[in-house]
Motif scaffolding. Structure first.
Motif, mmCIF file in Angstrom:
data_model
loop_
_atom_site.group_PDB
_atom_site.id
_atom_site.type_symbol
_atom_site.label_atom_id
_atom_site.label_comp_id
_atom_site.label_asym_id
_atom_site.label_seq_id
_atom_site.Cartn_x
_atom_site.Cartn_y
_atom_site.Cartn_z
ATOM 1 N N ILE A 92 0.833 -1.209 0.000
ATOM 2 C CA ILE A 92 0.000 0.000 0.000
ATOM 3 C C ILE A 92 0.870 1.263 0.000
ATOM 4 O O ILE A 92 0.533 2.250 -0.663
ATOM 5 C CB ILE A 92 -0.940 0.017 1.238
ATOM 6 C CG1 ILE A 92 -2.054 -1.020 1.057
ATOM 7 C CG2 ILE A 92 -1.546 1.390 1.451
ATOM 8 C CD1 ILE A 92 -2.892 -1.215 2.301
ATOM 9 N N VAL A 93 2.007 1.217 0.724
ATOM 10 C CA VAL A 93 2.799 2.442 0.921
ATOM 11 C C VAL A 93 3.292 3.046 -0.402
ATOM 12 O O VAL A 93 2.961 4.205 -0.700
ATOM 13 C CB VAL A 93 3.959 2.194 1.911
ATOM 14 C CG1 VAL A 93 4.851 3.413 2.004
ATOM 15 C CG2 VAL A 93 3.418 1.831 3.288
ATOM 16 N N PRO A 94 4.050 2.294 -1.243
ATOM 17 C CA PRO A 94 4.476 2.913 -2.509
ATOM 18 C C PRO A 94 3.311 3.246 -3.436
ATOM 19 O O PRO A 94 3.370 4.249 -4.166
ATOM 20 C CB PRO A 94 5.396 1.861 -3.140
ATOM 21 C CG PRO A 94 5.109 0.600 -2.437
ATOM 22 C CD PRO A 94 4.627 0.953 -1.075
ATOM 23 N N THR A 95 2.248 2.433 -3.395
ATOM 24 C CA THR A 95 1.079 2.698 -4.244
ATOM 25 C C THR A 95 0.462 4.050 -3.888
ATOM 26 O O THR A 95 0.188 4.881 -4.764
ATOM 27 C CB THR A 95 0.023 1.588 -4.060
ATOM 28 O OG1 THR A 95 0.650 0.317 -4.235
ATOM 29 C CG2 THR A 95 -1.111 1.739 -5.059
ATOM 30 N N ALA A 96 0.259 4.284 -2.582
ATOM 31 C CA ALA A 96 -0.352 5.541 -2.135
ATOM 32 C C ALA A 96 0.581 6.720 -2.398
ATOM 33 O O ALA A 96 0.127 7.811 -2.741
ATOM 34 C CB ALA A 96 -0.702 5.450 -0.644
ATOM 35 N N ILE A 97 1.893 6.506 -2.244
ATOM 36 C CA ILE A 97 2.842 7.607 -2.468
ATOM 37 C C ILE A 97 2.788 8.048 -3.937
ATOM 38 O O ILE A 97 2.650 9.245 -4.237
ATOM 39 C CB ILE A 97 4.273 7.191 -2.070
ATOM 40 C CG1 ILE A 97 4.391 7.098 -0.540
ATOM 41 C CG2 ILE A 97 5.299 8.192 -2.608
ATOM 42 C CD1 ILE A 97 5.731 6.589 -0.040
ATOM 43 N N VAL A 98 2.862 7.095 -4.860
ATOM 44 C CA VAL A 98 2.828 7.454 -6.288
ATOM 45 C C VAL A 98 1.470 8.056 -6.665
ATOM 46 O O VAL A 98 1.402 9.102 -7.317
ATOM 47 C CB VAL A 98 3.143 6.225 -7.171
ATOM 48 C CG1 VAL A 98 2.856 6.516 -8.629
ATOM 49 C CG2 VAL A 98 4.599 5.822 -6.999
ATOM 50 N N GLY A 99 0.382 7.428 -6.220
ATOM 51 C CA GLY A 99 -0.952 7.955 -6.514
ATOM 52 C C GLY A 99 -1.137 9.339 -5.910
ATOM 53 O O GLY A 99 -1.633 10.254 -6.568
ATOM 54 N N LEU A 102 -1.433 15.298 -6.389
ATOM 55 C CA LEU A 102 -0.948 16.632 -6.033
ATOM 56 C C LEU A 102 -0.557 17.406 -7.290
ATOM 57 O O LEU A 102 -0.919 18.567 -7.466
ATOM 58 C CB LEU A 102 0.262 16.535 -5.093
ATOM 59 C CG LEU A 102 -0.036 16.283 -3.614
ATOM 60 C CD1 LEU A 102 1.246 15.911 -2.880
ATOM 61 C CD2 LEU A 102 -0.667 17.517 -2.978
ATOM 62 N N ARG A 103 0.173 16.737 -8.177
ATOM 63 C CA ARG A 103 0.626 17.397 -9.413
ATOM 64 C C ARG A 103 -0.532 17.707 -10.347
ATOM 65 O O ARG A 103 -0.485 18.687 -11.096
ATOM 66 C CB ARG A 103 1.660 16.517 -10.117
ATOM 67 C CG ARG A 103 2.955 16.394 -9.320
ATOM 68 C CD ARG A 103 3.938 15.473 -9.970
ATOM 69 N NE ARG A 103 4.217 15.875 -11.345
ATOM 70 C CZ ARG A 103 5.213 15.388 -12.063
ATOM 71 N NH1 ARG A 103 6.008 14.484 -11.530
ATOM 72 N NH2 ARG A 103 5.403 15.779 -13.289
ATOM 73 N N GLU A 104 -1.590 16.883 -10.287
ATOM 74 C CA GLU A 104 -2.758 17.116 -11.140
ATOM 75 C C GLU A 104 -3.670 18.196 -10.561
ATOM 76 O O GLU A 104 -4.628 18.598 -11.198
ATOM 77 C CB GLU A 104 -3.560 15.816 -11.293
ATOM 78 C CG GLU A 104 -2.874 14.758 -12.122
ATOM 79 C CD GLU A 104 -3.094 14.952 -13.621
ATOM 80 O OE1 GLU A 104 -4.247 15.147 -14.026
ATOM 81 O OE2 GLU A 104 -2.105 14.944 -14.373
ATOM 82 N N GLY A 105 -3.388 18.631 -9.335
ATOM 83 C CA GLY A 105 -4.214 19.657 -8.702
ATOM 84 C C GLY A 105 -5.531 19.126 -8.172
ATOM 85 O O GLY A 105 -6.504 19.869 -8.041
ATOM 86 N N ASN A 106 -5.595 17.842 -7.867
ATOM 87 C CA ASN A 106 -6.839 17.249 -7.363
ATOM 88 C C ASN A 106 -6.966 17.338 -5.844
ATOM 89 O O ASN A 106 -8.034 17.065 -5.304
ATOM 90 C CB ASN A 106 -6.911 15.762 -7.757
ATOM 91 C CG ASN A 106 -7.099 15.578 -9.243
ATOM 92 O OD1 ASN A 106 -7.678 16.432 -9.919
ATOM 93 N ND2 ASN A 106 -6.596 14.476 -9.769
#
Lengths: 100, 130
Positions: B53-60, B65-69
């Motif tokens: 879950i940890v790397p999945t949540a970090i990348v997502g 954040l970058r998409e401004g969502n």
């Protein structure tokens, strides 16, 4: 369990947060929660049961999937997104309710 | 690279995709991929899922954040509150029988799904696109 299934509906239903922001906020909030939960899990369970070979291959797929999903989110209209979230929560809810 | 490795990658891809769009960690999807797909024991599947879950949540999360969502303040409050909740939950962990917990949890999810559906349906009738 990161808690995303609680965070997503509560934001939308209680605070009127738009679905897109609610989903994105939830995933960001899961990061510290999941990191904090890891040592607690090990501490409580005594012997950590993690298969790093399985984790590695899961993560190769899930990281790509999470990136694609997060990029796609900006392009789905909010209303349709709410239906999609309701469907996912409903399916898992029924599963947990009848086949715990 | 074996067939089971490919199954893990494909399953991870699907779970990650749902994680990125719906905003969940993906643990509830990682576990059955391992238990049903590869006959891994429940205990190992749960422990491994927590790590994945940890790397999945970090990348997502970073992509969001970058998409401004992301609305930063609520996200930080929930993250902080969630950490406190996770620690408290572990400290005062009451021994509730698993199946009962799962049923209460399932009822909450079904109720939430119903309310979300109603909300989406009302907006659909009003013809609002966003």
């Amino acid at each position: 369990m990161g808690g995303g299934f609680v965070l997503v509906p509560l934001q939308v239903l209680w605070t009127g947060m738009p679905q897109r922001n609610a989903n994105a906020n939830s995933l960001v909030a899961i990061i510290p929660i999941a990191i904090a939960a890891l040592p607690i899990y090990y501490f409580r369970k005594g012997s950590p049961q993690v298969d790093f070979h399985l984790a590695l291959f899961l993560v190769v797929g899930s990281v790509l999937g999470a990136y694609a999903g997060a990029r796609l989110l900006s392009r789905i209209p909010d209303r349709e997104l709410t239906f999609a979230v309701a469907a996912v929560l409903g399916i898992i809810g029924v599963k947990e309710l009848f086949f715990p | 690279m074996t067939w089971s490795d490919l199954l893990l990658i494909a399953g991870g891809l699907a779970a990650g995709f749902v994680s990125g769009t719906v905003g969940i960690g993906g643990g509830l999807l990682f576990v059955p991929i391992m238990t049903v797909g590869l006959r891994v024991s429940q205990a190992v599947a749960q422990g491994t899922s927590l790590v994945a879950i940890v790397p999945t949540a970090i990348v997502g999360g970073i992509t969001h954040l970058r998409e401004g969502n992301v609305t930063i303040r609520p996200a930080l409050w929930m993250g902080g509150g969630g950490v406190v909740g996770a620690v408290l939950g572990a400290l005062v962990a009451v021994e509730v029988p698993g199946p009962i917990l799962a049923r209460v949890w399932g009822a909450f999810l079904v109720f939430s799904a119903y309310r979300l559906f109603i909300q989406g349906w009302r907006r659909y009738q009003r013809g609002l696109s966003d």
